[in-house]
Design an enzyme around this catalytic site. Structure first.
Site, PDB file in Angstrom:
ATOM      1  N   ARG A   6      -2.898 -15.016   3.560  1.00 12.09           N
ATOM      2  CA  ARG A   6      -3.500 -14.101   4.653  1.00 12.09           C
ATOM      3  C   ARG A   6      -2.775 -14.622   5.801  1.00 12.09           C
ATOM      4  O   ARG A   6      -2.813 -13.796   6.907  1.00 12.09           O
ATOM      5  CB  ARG A   6      -5.046 -14.491   4.699  1.00 12.09           C
ATOM      6  N   PHE A  60     -15.724   3.384   5.737  1.00 17.34           N
ATOM      7  CA  PHE A  60     -14.680   3.779   5.510  1.00 17.34           C
ATOM      8  C   PHE A  60     -14.329   3.692   4.067  1.00 17.34           C
ATOM      9  O   PHE A  60     -13.135   4.074   3.699  1.00 17.34           O
ATOM     10  CB  PHE A  60     -13.635   2.873   6.342  1.00 17.34           C
ATOM     11  N   TYR A 102     -12.164  -1.307  -4.987  1.00 19.11           N
ATOM     12  CA  TYR A 102     -12.670  -1.620  -4.036  1.00 19.11           C
ATOM     13  C   TYR A 102     -14.117  -1.553  -3.738  1.00 19.11           C
ATOM     14  O   TYR A 102     -14.861  -1.215  -2.813  1.00 19.11           O
ATOM     15  CB  TYR A 102     -12.131  -0.740  -2.832  1.00 19.11           C
ATOM     16  N   THR A 110      -6.356  -7.780   9.534  1.00 15.73           N
ATOM     17  CA  THR A 110      -6.648  -6.403   8.763  1.00 15.73           C
ATOM     18  C   THR A 110      -6.459  -5.263   9.862  1.00 15.73           C
ATOM     19  O   THR A 110      -5.627  -4.457   9.503  1.00 15.73           O
ATOM     20  CB  THR A 110      -8.121  -6.369   8.335  1.00 15.73           C
ATOM     21  N   ARG A 139       1.675  -7.233   8.652  1.00 17.02           N
ATOM     22  CA  ARG A 139       1.150  -6.190   9.167  1.00 17.02           C
ATOM     23  C   ARG A 139       1.655  -6.194  10.620  1.00 17.02           C
ATOM     24  O   ARG A 139       1.559  -4.870  11.004  1.00 17.02           O
ATOM     25  CB  ARG A 139      -0.404  -6.605   9.148  1.00 17.02           C
ATOM     26  N   ASN A 152      -2.693  -0.540   6.495  1.00 13.73           N
ATOM     27  CA  ASN A 152      -2.315  -1.635   6.766  1.00 13.73           C
ATOM     28  C   ASN A 152      -1.376  -2.538   6.096  1.00 13.73           C
ATOM     29  O   ASN A 152      -1.324  -3.524   5.857  1.00 13.73           O
ATOM     30  CB  ASN A 152      -3.449  -2.529   7.325  1.00 13.73           C
ATOM     31  N   LYS A 191       0.732  -1.171   0.079  1.00 14.98           N
ATOM     32  CA  LYS A 191       0.076  -0.038   0.143  1.00 14.98           C
ATOM     33  C   LYS A 191       0.968   1.221   0.057  1.00 14.98           C
ATOM     34  O   LYS A 191       2.031   1.101   0.224  1.00 14.98           O
ATOM     35  CB  LYS A 191      -0.833   0.016   1.168  1.00 14.98           C
TER      36      LYS A 191
END
Ligand code: CMP
Length: 147
Positions: A87, A59, A51, A93, A104, A114, A11
């Protein structure tokens, strides 16, 4: 073929902070092979489309603003049971809930920033991979086009 592929994005804030290399190292050390990869910047409309499933969430606006704020690194990854395995590697998350040793836990700053995105199903992995990569940009271990 699905089951052995997942999609990830490193990100914006994490890329800006210079952590893409360390994260890719963790991903490869965990046994994932990079099938495709690029650094790019999402426009606002592209982030909205990526998204879209979260459109009704409170959010969503913040998520779209953040994801279009700076470059991201997108990649398709290959490993047996890739979605679940990845994952587990990235952790929860919310970084406050992420286990020790996860990406994370190490790099996320908040639930919004995140560090990485990981697909939540084989179906979404295929959709998300196709959002960023053409067939001709995906390679097998011997360099032939795949998936
Ligand atoms: P990601 O795996 O990219 O998928 C959807 C993203 O929405 C998620 O990571 C978070 O960054 C973000 N997200 C989920 N819940 C919240 C929340 N409560 N507030 C802000 N962002 C959130």
């Amino acid at each position: 073929m699905t089951g052995n592929y997942t999609f990830t994005m490193i990100k914006p804030e994490t890329v800006i902070d210079g952590h893409a290399g360390a994260i890719l190292e963790m991903i490869q050390a965990a046994g994932f092979r990079i099938v495709a990869m690029k650094m790019t910047k999402l426009g606002k409309r592209e982030a909205e489309m990526f998204y879209e499933v979260h459109k009704e969430r409170p959010f969503y606006g913040e998520l779209v603003e953040f994801m279009s704020s700076a470059p991201i690194v997108a990649a398709i990854l290959e490993k047996e049971n890739a979605v679940e395995s990845f994952r587990n590697l990235i952790g929860a998350t919310d970084p406050a809930k992420a286990a020790e040793g996860t990406i994370r836990k190490r790099f996320a700053k908040s639930i919004s920033s995140n560090a990485v995105h990981g697909s939540d199903s084989d179906e979404n992995a295929a959709i998300e991979a196709s959002f960023f990569f053409a067939r001709t940009e995906r390679y097998t271990a011997n360099g032939e086009a795949c998936w």
